[in-house]
Design a protein around this motif. Structure first.
Motif, PDB file in Angstrom:
ATOM      1  N   GLY A   3       0.798  -1.214   0.000  1.00 41.24           N
ATOM      2  CA  GLY A   3       0.000   0.000   0.000  1.00 41.24           C
ATOM      3  C   GLY A   3       0.836   1.271   0.000  1.00 41.24           C
ATOM      4  N   LEU A   4       0.160   2.410   0.088  1.00 36.17           N
ATOM      5  CA  LEU A   4       0.815   3.718   0.062  1.00 36.17           C
ATOM      6  C   LEU A   4       1.381   4.052   1.439  1.00 36.17           C
ATOM      7  CD1 LEU A   4       1.446   6.427  -1.327  1.00 36.17           C
ATOM      8  CD2 LEU A   4      -0.832   7.208  -0.626  1.00 36.17           C
ATOM      9  N   LEU A   5       2.656   4.449   1.461  1.00 34.45           N
ATOM     10  CA  LEU A   5       3.329   4.869   2.691  1.00 34.45           C
ATOM     11  C   LEU A   5       3.704   6.338   2.553  1.00 34.45           C
ATOM     12  CD1 LEU A   5       4.661   3.984   5.435  1.00 34.45           C
ATOM     13  CD2 LEU A   5       6.782   3.745   4.128  1.00 34.45           C
TER      14      LEU A   5
ATOM     15  N   VAL B  76       4.827  -1.789  -1.909  1.00 38.15           N
ATOM     16  CA  VAL B  76       4.728  -0.528  -1.183  1.00 38.15           C
ATOM     17  C   VAL B  76       5.027   0.629  -2.131  1.00 38.15           C
ATOM     18  CG1 VAL B  76       5.640   0.872   0.707  1.00 38.15           C
ATOM     19  CG2 VAL B  76       5.380  -1.595   1.007  1.00 38.15           C
ATOM     20  N   ARG B  77       4.189   1.657  -2.077  1.00 43.44           N
ATOM     21  CA  ARG B  77       4.438   2.901  -2.800  1.00 43.44           C
ATOM     22  C   ARG B  77       4.738   3.986  -1.766  1.00 43.44           C
ATOM     23  NH1 ARG B  77       0.093   4.948  -4.701  1.00 43.44           N
ATOM     24  NH2 ARG B  77      -1.348   3.553  -3.624  1.00 43.44           N
ATOM     25  N   VAL B  78       5.739   4.824  -2.048  1.00 45.38           N
ATOM     26  CA  VAL B  78       6.189   5.815  -1.068  1.00 45.38           C
ATOM     27  C   VAL B  78       5.956   7.224  -1.577  1.00 45.38           C
ATOM     28  CG1 VAL B  78       8.145   6.687   0.277  1.00 45.38           C
ATOM     29  CG2 VAL B  78       7.949   4.225  -0.185  1.00 45.38           C
ATOM     30  N   GLU B  79       5.356   8.052  -0.724  1.00 43.92           N
ATOM     31  CA  GLU B  79       5.281   9.497  -0.955  1.00 43.92           C
ATOM     32  C   GLU B  79       6.149  10.158   0.110  1.00 43.92           C
ATOM     33  OE1 GLU B  79       1.457  11.262  -0.972  1.00 43.92           O
ATOM     34  OE2 GLU B  79       0.767  10.218  -2.780  1.00 43.92           O
ATOM     35  N   LEU B  80       7.227  10.816  -0.316  1.00 41.67           N
ATOM     36  CA  LEU B  80       8.163  11.449   0.608  1.00 41.67           C
ATOM     37  C   LEU B  80       7.995  12.953   0.560  1.00 41.67           C
ATOM     38  CD1 LEU B  80      10.572  11.358   2.558  1.00 41.67           C
ATOM     39  CD2 LEU B  80      12.085  11.316   0.550  1.00 41.67           C
ATOM     40  N   ASP B  81       7.723  13.543   1.712  1.00 36.93           N
ATOM     41  CA  ASP B  81       7.528  14.993   1.829  1.00 36.93           C
ATOM     42  C   ASP B  81       8.665  15.546   2.691  1.00 36.93           C
ATOM     43  OD1 ASP B  81       6.679  17.570   2.077  1.00 36.93           O
ATOM     44  OD2 ASP B  81       4.846  17.122   3.193  1.00 36.93           O
ATOM     45  N   LEU B  82       9.576  16.304   2.058  1.00 39.46           N
ATOM     46  CA  LEU B  82      10.698  16.901   2.775  1.00 39.46           C
ATOM     47  C   LEU B  82      10.355  18.349   3.093  1.00 39.46           C
ATOM     48  CD1 LEU B  82      13.730  15.486   0.746  1.00 39.46           C
ATOM     49  CD2 LEU B  82      12.587  14.531   2.753  1.00 39.46           C
ATOM     50  N   ARG B  83      10.438  18.699   4.361  1.00 39.83           N
ATOM     51  CA  ARG B  83      10.118  20.065   4.770  1.00 39.83           C
ATOM     52  C   ARG B  83      10.876  20.403   6.050  1.00 39.83           C
ATOM     53  NH1 ARG B  83       3.829  20.053   6.252  1.00 39.83           N
ATOM     54  NH2 ARG B  83       3.604  18.821   4.337  1.00 39.83           N
ATOM     55  N   ASP B  84      11.146  21.672   6.229  1.00 40.88           N
ATOM     56  CA  ASP B  84      11.881  22.113   7.410  1.00 40.88           C
ATOM     57  C   ASP B  84      10.966  22.598   8.522  1.00 40.88           C
ATOM     58  OD1 ASP B  84      14.423  21.536   6.351  1.00 40.88           O
ATOM     59  OD2 ASP B  84      14.376  23.381   5.180  1.00 40.88           O
ATOM     60  N   HIS B  85       9.679  22.677   8.245  1.00 41.82           N
ATOM     61  CA  HIS B  85       8.696  22.999   9.279  1.00 41.82           C
ATOM     62  C   HIS B  85       7.806  21.779   9.434  1.00 41.82           C
ATOM     63  CE1 HIS B  85       9.948  27.184   9.383  1.00 41.82           C
ATOM     64  NE2 HIS B  85       9.905  27.197   8.053  1.00 41.82           N
ATOM     65  N   PRO B  86       7.854  21.113  10.589  1.00 47.69           N
ATOM     66  CA  PRO B  86       7.160  19.833  10.765  1.00 47.69           C
ATOM     67  C   PRO B  86       5.671  19.900  10.451  1.00 47.69           C
ATOM     68  CG  PRO B  86       8.601  20.293  12.635  1.00 47.69           C
ATOM     69  CD  PRO B  86       8.552  21.541  11.820  1.00 47.69           C
ATOM     70  N   ALA B  87       5.192  18.812   9.866  1.00 52.68           N
ATOM     71  CA  ALA B  87       3.767  18.691   9.575  1.00 52.68           C
ATOM     72  C   ALA B  87       3.060  18.065  10.773  1.00 52.68           C
ATOM     73  CB  ALA B  87       3.572  17.821   8.336  1.00 52.68           C
ATOM     74  N   ASP B  88       1.744  18.059  10.726  1.00 51.87           N
ATOM     75  CA  ASP B  88       0.935  17.404  11.749  1.00 51.87           C
ATOM     76  C   ASP B  88       0.450  16.079  11.168  1.00 51.87           C
ATOM     77  OD1 ASP B  88      -0.797  16.510  13.656  1.00 51.87           O
ATOM     78  OD2 ASP B  88      -2.113  18.250  13.631  1.00 51.87           O
ATOM     79  N   PRO B  89       1.059  14.946  11.564  1.00 49.23           N
ATOM     80  CA  PRO B  89       0.660  13.653  10.997  1.00 49.23           C
ATOM     81  C   PRO B  89      -0.816  13.350  11.186  1.00 49.23           C
ATOM     82  CG  PRO B  89       2.717  13.447  12.217  1.00 49.23           C
ATOM     83  CD  PRO B  89       2.158  14.821  12.521  1.00 49.23           C
ATOM     84  N   THR B  90      -1.406  13.854  12.253  1.00 49.37           N
ATOM     85  CA  THR B  90      -2.812  13.543  12.532  1.00 49.37           C
ATOM     86  C   THR B  90      -3.730  14.123  11.476  1.00 49.37           C
ATOM     87  OG1 THR B  90      -2.322  13.550  14.909  1.00 49.37           O
ATOM     88  CG2 THR B  90      -4.636  13.709  14.263  1.00 49.37           C
TER      89      THR B  90
ATOM     90  N   VAL C 122       4.687   0.273   7.815  1.00 53.61           N
ATOM     91  CA  VAL C 122       5.330   1.208   8.731  1.00 53.61           C
ATOM     92  C   VAL C 122       6.478   0.527   9.462  1.00 53.61           C
ATOM     93  CG1 VAL C 122       5.013   2.588  10.823  1.00 53.61           C
ATOM     94  CG2 VAL C 122       3.286   2.661   9.004  1.00 53.61           C
ATOM     95  N   ARG C 123       6.228  -0.668   9.989  1.00 55.92           N
ATOM     96  CA  ARG C 123       7.292  -1.392  10.703  1.00 55.92           C
ATOM     97  C   ARG C 123       8.479  -1.663   9.784  1.00 55.92           C
ATOM     98  NH1 ARG C 123       3.137  -4.963  12.289  1.00 55.92           N
ATOM     99  NH2 ARG C 123       4.234  -6.632  11.187  1.00 55.92           N
ATOM    100  N   ALA C 124       8.189  -2.059   8.548  1.00 59.92           N
ATOM    101  CA  ALA C 124       9.269  -2.372   7.602  1.00 59.92           C
ATOM    102  C   ALA C 124      10.111  -1.137   7.310  1.00 59.92           C
ATOM    103  CB  ALA C 124       8.683  -2.941   6.305  1.00 59.92           C
ATOM    104  N   PHE C 125       9.457   0.011   7.114  1.00 56.48           N
ATOM    105  CA  PHE C 125      10.204   1.229   6.789  1.00 56.48           C
ATOM    106  C   PHE C 125      11.037   1.699   7.971  1.00 56.48           C
ATOM    107  CE2 PHE C 125      10.705   5.828   6.427  1.00 56.48           C
ATOM    108  CZ  PHE C 125      11.301   5.912   5.178  1.00 56.48           C
ATOM    109  N   VAL C 126      10.470   1.644   9.160  1.00 55.02           N
ATOM    110  CA  VAL C 126      11.201   2.106  10.349  1.00 55.02           C
ATOM    111  C   VAL C 126      12.425   1.234  10.593  1.00 55.02           C
ATOM    112  CG1 VAL C 126      11.067   2.396  12.847  1.00 55.02           C
ATOM    113  CG2 VAL C 126       9.181   3.173  11.401  1.00 55.02           C
ATOM    114  N   ASP C 127      12.272  -0.076  10.473  1.00 55.81           N
ATOM    115  CA  ASP C 127      13.421  -0.975  10.654  1.00 55.81           C
ATOM    116  C   ASP C 127      14.472  -0.729   9.577  1.00 55.81           C
ATOM    117  OD1 ASP C 127      12.210  -2.090  12.840  1.00 55.81           O
ATOM    118  OD2 ASP C 127      11.447  -3.847  11.785  1.00 55.81           O
ATOM    119  N   PHE C 128      14.016  -0.512   8.350  1.00 54.46           N
ATOM    120  CA  PHE C 128      14.943  -0.243   7.241  1.00 54.46           C
ATOM    121  C   PHE C 128      15.697   1.059   7.492  1.00 54.46           C
ATOM    122  CE2 PHE C 128      15.782   1.860   3.173  1.00 54.46           C
ATOM    123  CZ  PHE C 128      16.492   0.880   2.489  1.00 54.46           C
ATOM    124  N   LEU C 129      14.987   2.084   7.942  1.00 53.81           N
ATOM    125  CA  LEU C 129      15.608   3.384   8.185  1.00 53.81           C
ATOM    126  C   LEU C 129      16.629   3.313   9.316  1.00 53.81           C
ATOM    127  CD1 LEU C 129      15.707   6.357   7.433  1.00 53.81           C
ATOM    128  CD2 LEU C 129      13.837   6.759   9.035  1.00 53.81           C
ATOM    129  N   ALA C 130      16.324   2.531  10.344  1.00 58.70           N
ATOM    130  CA  ALA C 130      17.275   2.365  11.447  1.00 58.70           C
ATOM    131  C   ALA C 130      18.597   1.806  10.925  1.00 58.70           C
ATOM    132  CB  ALA C 130      16.692   1.454  12.510  1.00 58.70           C
TER     133      ALA C 130
END
Length: 299
Positions: free
Chosen positions: A92-94, A121-135, A281-289
């Motif tokens: 799915g979309l991450l 898995v499809r990834v949308e990456l948003d790079l920004r210097d002002h944090p977003a609100d995930p909620t 989510v678990r896969a991406f977090v472990d990969f990023l670590a």
């Protein structure tokens, strides 16, 4: 009465031609199944099934309703199966949000390996210097550098980045390698400006921590520009370890004053409680670590 359950009871009875057999498959009593079908007929205002002591058969109205309901139940079953598969393995979309500097130096170089490993898995990456609100923005994974603010998000610490001083071999050959913090006064120290203020370098000098204001003639407001300038030989830079990792491995940057490095910032990954357990989510977090460790970040 449960409308979906009643439709399921009707379809099963029509398929099998028997309330008894349908009730057995649905783990209901024949009387309970009969009540569900009767309620559905009352709701629709039509007779769906003709009943005899031995069997049931579809009425004319019931046949038209049966064909639509059977197809809808089949599609619903397929949808439920698809959702179950999403919870079993990464798919799915991450949606990932991260500070620009962390994204450019760690996430972007590794993304192709991640999507190759997890092909669904499809990834949308948003790079920004002002944090977003995930909620409110539907973000699955948010990366943060530095201290965290209080929130209702689940936080996992992936490591801590250390600030280091580095320079290009050509620059060090031309200007010399500083051996003490005081020696930086004779060097071109590149400045990084955030929110209109040049960031001071915090370095350990024997038994105390000193703040050094970079006195070079170049100040930029971009971490990428800072690294590029250091690699080009424009001066020394004070950067996160993951920012200099690739250039250091390639011999383009050399760390100096290693014993003076003292400033640290934690790296956390944030996720909503409802998304934390998702396989993608678990896969991406472990990969990023793993990627952070490869880029010199301390765990």
């Amino acid at each position: 009465m449960d409308r979906l359950g009643s439709i399921e009871a009707f379809v099963k009875a029509a398929e099998l031609g028997s309330f008894t057999l349908a009730a057995r498959q649905l783990r209901l009593s024949p009387s309970a199944l009969s009540r569900r079908v009767a309620w559905l007929e009352e709701e629709l205002g039509v007779r769906l099934l003709h009943r005899t002591t031995r069997a049931v058969r579809l009425s004319e109205d019931g046949r038209a309703f049966f064909e639509r309901c059977r197809d809808s139940l089949r599609e619903l079953g397929e949808a439920q199966h698809a959702v179950s598969r999403l919870r079993e393995h990464p798919a799915g979309l991450l949606r990932v949000e991260a500070p620009t500097v962390l994204g450019r130096h760690v996430i972007v170089p590794a993304l192709s390996r991640f999507v190759s490993r997890y092909s669904e898995v499809r990834v949308e990456l948003d790079l920004r210097d002002h944090p977003a609100d995930p909620t409110t923005e539907g973000i699955d994974v948010a990366l943060r550098l530095g201290a965290l603010e209080d929130s209702g998000l689940i936080a996992r610490k992936l490591g801590r980045t250390r600030m280091r001083v580095c320079g290009a071999p050509g620059y060090l050959k031309r200007k010399g390698t500083p051996r003490t913090v005081e020696a930086l006064e004779r060097h071109d120290c590149l400045g990084l400006s955030l929110h209109g203020r040049v960031i001071s370098w915090r370095l350990r000098d024997r038994t105390r921590v000193r703040e050094v204001v970079p006195g070079g003639r170049i100040v930029v407001n971009s971490g990428e520009a800072l690294i590029d300038l250091a690699v080009s030989g424009a001066g020394l830079a004070w950067v996160c370890d993951f920012m200099m990792a690739r250039a250091h491995a390639a011999g383009k940057l050399v760390e100096v004053l290693e014993d003076a490095a003292c400033e640290q910032s934690p790296i956390h990954v944030l996720s909503l409680p409802s998304r934390q357990a998702l396989p993608k989510v678990r896969a991406f977090v472990d990969f990023l670590a793993g990627e952070l460790a490869r880029n010199g970040v301390e765990t």
